[in-house]
Design a protein around this motif. Structure first.
Motif, PDB file in Angstrom:
ATOM      1  N   ASP A 187       0.851  -1.193   0.000  1.00  0.00           N
ATOM      2  CA  ASP A 187       0.000   0.000   0.000  1.00  0.00           C
ATOM      3  C   ASP A 187       0.888   1.245   0.000  1.00  0.00           C
ATOM      4  O   ASP A 187       1.334   1.725   1.042  1.00  0.00           O
ATOM      5  N   ALA A 188       1.149   1.772  -1.199  1.00  0.00           N
ATOM      6  CA  ALA A 188       2.096   2.866  -1.349  1.00  0.00           C
ATOM      7  C   ALA A 188       1.654   4.116  -0.599  1.00  0.00           C
ATOM      8  O   ALA A 188       2.461   4.772   0.067  1.00  0.00           O
ATOM      9  N   LYS A 189       0.379   4.456  -0.701  1.00  0.00           N
ATOM     10  CA  LYS A 189      -0.091   5.688  -0.051  1.00  0.00           C
ATOM     11  C   LYS A 189       0.080   5.603   1.460  1.00  0.00           C
ATOM     12  O   LYS A 189       0.551   6.554   2.102  1.00  0.00           O
ATOM     13  N   ALA A 190      -0.278   4.460   2.034  1.00  0.00           N
ATOM     14  CA  ALA A 190      -0.165   4.309   3.486  1.00  0.00           C
ATOM     15  C   ALA A 190       1.290   4.430   3.934  1.00  0.00           C
ATOM     16  O   ALA A 190       1.594   5.093   4.942  1.00  0.00           O
ATOM     17  N   ILE A 191       2.189   3.801   3.176  1.00  0.00           N
ATOM     18  CA  ILE A 191       3.603   3.845   3.561  1.00  0.00           C
ATOM     19  C   ILE A 191       4.166   5.248   3.394  1.00  0.00           C
ATOM     20  O   ILE A 191       4.846   5.776   4.287  1.00  0.00           O
TER      21      ILE A 191
END
Length: 199
Positions: free
Chosen positions: A143-147
């Motif tokens: 999950d790119a956005k979360a990271i």
């Protein structure tokens, strides 16, 4: 005697990538554990007065050529054919190092580590570009956005700074550095000594 290797690590070091690929074999042969500790290489340089090899040795006749030769010998010895020197080097790793800590907190640290190492040192990606990082993570199923959002968390920022300060306090001045107990070893060329110490 310790059966753990503390691995002082930053994605920005090609030698850290090469060491990361060889360490599992050493750990298996010695029944040891690898404790990878994310630190900021630029921060270590500032804390210790060290410089990147290109800066420190750029004017020394034959020095950088020999470094390249030694690296190629290491690659050949260990069959690390996927390695490619990153065309965007040096890459500012602040974002991806904070991201590694954020990924660990989200229990996707291994997937993140493998994806970013591949992007940096096999695929030649510009990993100080947040859009490129997001694409790499999404492709890896992370999950790119979360990271990336979590890289702005003050606790994550503080953790990376603390790791870097602690590494310098232990005597580290560059990456890759390895500790077996209180014994310090610097550089991928010392991995044989690391294995001997573990035995």
């Amino acid at each position: 005697m310790s059966n753990t290797v503390d691995f002082i690590f930053d994605f920005g070091s090609p030698n850290a990538y090469l060491a990361y690929k060889v360490l599992p074999g050493i750990a298996a042969r010695t029944n040891a554990q690898v404790n990878l500790i994310p630190c900021l290489l630029g921060g270590l340089f500032k804390l210790t007065g060290n410089q990147a090899p290109l800066t420190a040795f750029g004017g020394v006749k034959g020095k950088l050529e020999y470094e390249r030769l030694e690296t190629q010998r290491f690659i050949d010895k260990h069959g690390l054919r996927a390695f490619r020197f990153n065309p965007h080097f040096p890459v500012n790793t602040l974002l991806i190092m904070r991201g590694l800590l954020a990924a660990r907190h989200a229990n996707v640290g291994d997937a993140y580590l493998d994806a970013v190492l591949k992007a940096m040192w096999e695929d030649g990606k510009k990993m100080d570009d947040a859009a490129v990082v997001a694409e790499v993570l999404s492709t890896a199923g992370v999950d790119a956005k979360a990271i990336l959002d979590a890289t702005q968390n003050p606790a994550v920022k503080a953790e990376l700074a603390a790791n870097t300060n602690d590494a310098a306090a232990r005597g580290a001045f560059g990456i890759p550095t390895f500790f077996v107990g209180d014994e310090m070893f610097f550089g991928k060329e010392r991995l044989g000594q690391v294995e001997e110490e573990l035995r």
